[in-house]
Design a protein around this motif. Structure first.
Motif: not given
Length: 63
Positions: A27-30, A35-38
């Motif tokens: 969940x943390x990685x997802x 956050x960075x790819x959006x």
């Protein structure tokens, strides 16, 4: 703390706790990926080039 140290600690957990830790990490990685790819670029490369030419190099474009 290193990933190796965390791995050794995770191995010491019960199977149920390992599964719980796995789910939390997933969940943390997802969330981090989203956050960075959006972000989408606010300007295209052509718009950036034109803006630089007009503001920095004082090139006027007739439209």
């Amino acid at each position: 703390m290193t990933a190796y140290t965390v791995l050794e600690v995770a191995k010491a957990l019960s199977e149920e706790e390992q599964y719980s830790l796995y789910k939390m990490l997933q969940e943390h990685i997802r969330k981090a990926k989203k956050k960075y790819n959006s972000k989408t670029p606010s300007m295209t490369n052509d718009e950036v080039d034109r803006c630089l030419l007009e503001t920095v190099f004082n090139v006027n474009f007739d439209e």
